[in-house]
Motif scaffolding. Structure first.
Motif, mmCIF file in Angstrom:
data_model
loop_
_atom_site.group_PDB
_atom_site.id
_atom_site.type_symbol
_atom_site.label_atom_id
_atom_site.label_comp_id
_atom_site.label_asym_id
_atom_site.label_seq_id
_atom_site.Cartn_x
_atom_site.Cartn_y
_atom_site.Cartn_z
ATOM 1 N N PRO A 204 -46.316 31.627 18.329
ATOM 2 C CA PRO A 204 -45.521 32.139 19.451
ATOM 3 C C PRO A 204 -44.166 32.685 19.005
ATOM 4 N N MET A 205 -43.794 33.828 19.553
ATOM 5 C CA MET A 205 -42.485 34.442 19.335
ATOM 6 C C MET A 205 -41.732 34.470 20.657
ATOM 7 N N ILE A 206 -40.430 34.312 20.581
ATOM 8 C CA ILE A 206 -39.609 34.334 21.790
ATOM 9 C C ILE A 206 -39.055 35.752 21.976
ATOM 10 N N TYR A 207 -39.341 36.332 23.134
ATOM 11 C CA TYR A 207 -38.904 37.683 23.484
ATOM 12 C C TYR A 207 -37.836 37.627 24.574
ATOM 13 N N ASP A 208 -36.943 38.566 24.547
ATOM 14 C CA ASP A 208 -35.903 38.721 25.565
ATOM 15 C C ASP A 208 -36.454 39.557 26.714
ATOM 16 N N TYR A 209 -36.324 39.071 27.935
ATOM 17 C CA TYR A 209 -36.676 39.887 29.099
ATOM 18 C C TYR A 209 -35.687 41.038 29.289
ATOM 19 N N ARG A 210 -34.503 40.913 28.698
ATOM 20 C CA ARG A 210 -33.453 41.939 28.784
ATOM 21 C C ARG A 210 -33.113 42.270 30.242
ATOM 22 N N GLY A 211 -33.009 41.209 31.045
ATOM 23 C CA GLY A 211 -32.636 41.371 32.442
ATOM 24 C C GLY A 211 -33.779 41.717 33.366
ATOM 25 N N GLU A 212 -35.014 41.760 32.860
ATOM 26 C CA GLU A 212 -36.158 42.162 33.677
ATOM 27 C C GLU A 212 -36.864 40.977 34.338
ATOM 28 N N GLU A 213 -36.390 39.758 34.086
ATOM 29 C CA GLU A 213 -37.050 38.601 34.684
ATOM 30 C C GLU A 213 -36.833 38.590 36.199
ATOM 31 N N VAL A 251 -32.189 29.336 21.934
ATOM 32 C CA VAL A 251 -33.206 30.093 21.201
ATOM 33 C C VAL A 251 -32.902 29.982 19.712
ATOM 34 N N PRO A 252 -33.825 29.456 18.919
ATOM 35 C CA PRO A 252 -33.543 29.254 17.490
ATOM 36 C C PRO A 252 -33.488 30.583 16.748
ATOM 37 N N PRO A 253 -32.840 30.609 15.602
ATOM 38 C CA PRO A 253 -32.811 31.839 14.809
ATOM 39 C C PRO A 253 -34.197 32.184 14.279
ATOM 40 N N ILE A 254 -34.382 33.443 13.950
ATOM 41 C CA ILE A 254 -35.634 33.883 13.342
ATOM 42 C C ILE A 254 -35.725 33.276 11.947
ATOM 43 N N SER A 255 -36.858 32.700 11.622
ATOM 44 C CA SER A 255 -37.023 32.044 10.327
ATOM 45 C C SER A 255 -37.230 33.082 9.224
#
Length: 347
Positions: A204-213, A251-255
């Motif tokens: 799983p990757m965490i994505y930003d809705y960028r205000g679209e939620e 949200v954790p940093p990208i590994s």
């Protein structure tokens, strides 16, 4: 009914849908993926538009039944087969935009889209027939979306529907060239040569809705880049949205392994053997399978006259050919009702 296959370190990864692999040399003959509208086709499209206009005053109410294509319809059905089970992209060329005007050309484009699938909303406003033009938004704005950006290039990515279509109404002075890359080939080559990094992209990757939620919902969502569902591959990759998700608390940093996997996937897409470029002309329509093909565009120089600016129309479509998808690739029934109430033409 197929079921989604969860991958784990003990589950060997496999190449999927190898029939959909292609390299640039396989598609060097552009006539293989370009359909040039004939005079008869254009006449049939104009007749369909007249039929639809006589029965509906709103382009968004035009259905496949209200846009009859007795001859061209069979050709479009073959395109749908190629999009889902073949190379994953198709170009339709030669709609006379200058003669038709923007509104009628856009309505014909919508009608063709209805023969490929059902409309899928493109944002929280319910836009169904979107505008791709410089809307004054900056790439550094974490709530901006790709169709709103100015002359910057865009990296290879997928959109949020089964199919995405673009129709060119006006070109930039220079640049703004569309390019597509074979995500199936990239996945399979990663599985063959770097299964450790392919496995990272199944997580799983965490994505930003960028205000679209929707109101009251979390500002991020989670899904893998690669999903196996039965014997099919589903790809969702929007690296800028993965990167910008880090702005949210918790949200954790990208590994390091994730970043290495992203870099490998990006590098493959940029490799000439994996991609093809299309300099869309006015009246050209490009349709893409979002799960098998990633798309990008080059930077461009736009016209100073607002009336001559680069301008494309965009469709997101739900194909009838895919009757089984992973849950995260479905538009939930409750959301469909919400979108239907808020649908609008332009973004």
């Amino acid at each position: 009914m197929m079921t989604e296959t969860a991958q784990s370190p003990s589950t060997p990864l496999q190449p999927l849908e190898t029939r959909a692999e292609w390299r640039a040399s396989d598609i060097a003959d552009r006539e293989r993926w370009t359909y040039r509208l004939t005079e008869g086709d254009v006449a049939e499209l104009e007749a369909a538009l007249a039929y639809a206009k006589a029965r509906s005053g709103d382009v968004l109410d035009i259905t496949r039944e209200l846009f009859p294509l007795p001859t061209l319809g069979a050709t479009i059905r073959r395109f749908e087969d190629e999009l889902i089970d073949g190379r994953g992209f198709q170009l339709i060329s030669g709609l006379p935009v200058a003669r038709l005007g923007d509104a009628d050309a856009s309505a014909i484009y919508w009608g063709i889209g209805m023969h490929l699938g059902s409309p899928w909303p493109q944002n929280k406003h319910g836009h169904l027939l979107g505008d791709v033009t410089d809307q004054g938004r900056a790439a550094t704005d974490p709530t901006s979306r790709g169709n709103e950006l100015g002359p910057v290039g865009m990296p290879y990515h997928s959109d949020g529907s089964d199919l995405v279509g673009l129709m060119c109404l006006r070109k930039a002075i220079s640049g703004g060239v569309s390019t597509v890359a074979n995500a199936v080939l990239a996945h399979n080559e990663m599985v063959r040569t770097r299964p450790d990094l392919a496995a990272e992209l199944y997580q799983p990757m965490i994505y930003d809705y960028r205000g679209e939620e929707q109101p009251g919902h979390a500002p991020t969502y989670t899904m893998p880049v690669f999903t196996r569902h039965g014997e099919r591959l589903f790809v969702r990759y929007i690296r800028p949205y993965i990167e910008s998700a880090r702005r949210h608390a918790g949200v954790p940093p990208i590994s390091a392994p994730q970043r290495e996997a992203f870099n490998l996937l990006d590098g493959m897409c940029r490799t000439p053997d994996f991609n093809v470029y299309m300099d869309l002309q006015p009246g050209d329509m490009q349709f893409i399978n979002n799960y098998h093909v990633l798309h990008a565009r080059t930077s461009f120089v736009d016209h100073p006259d607002p009336g001559q600016k680069r301008f494309l129309k965009r469709l997101w479509l739900e194909t009838r050919k895919l009757n089984d998808r992973p849950q995260q690739f479905q538009l939930a029934g409750s959301n469909k009702s919400w979108w239907a109430r808020n649908r609008t033409k332009a973004s």
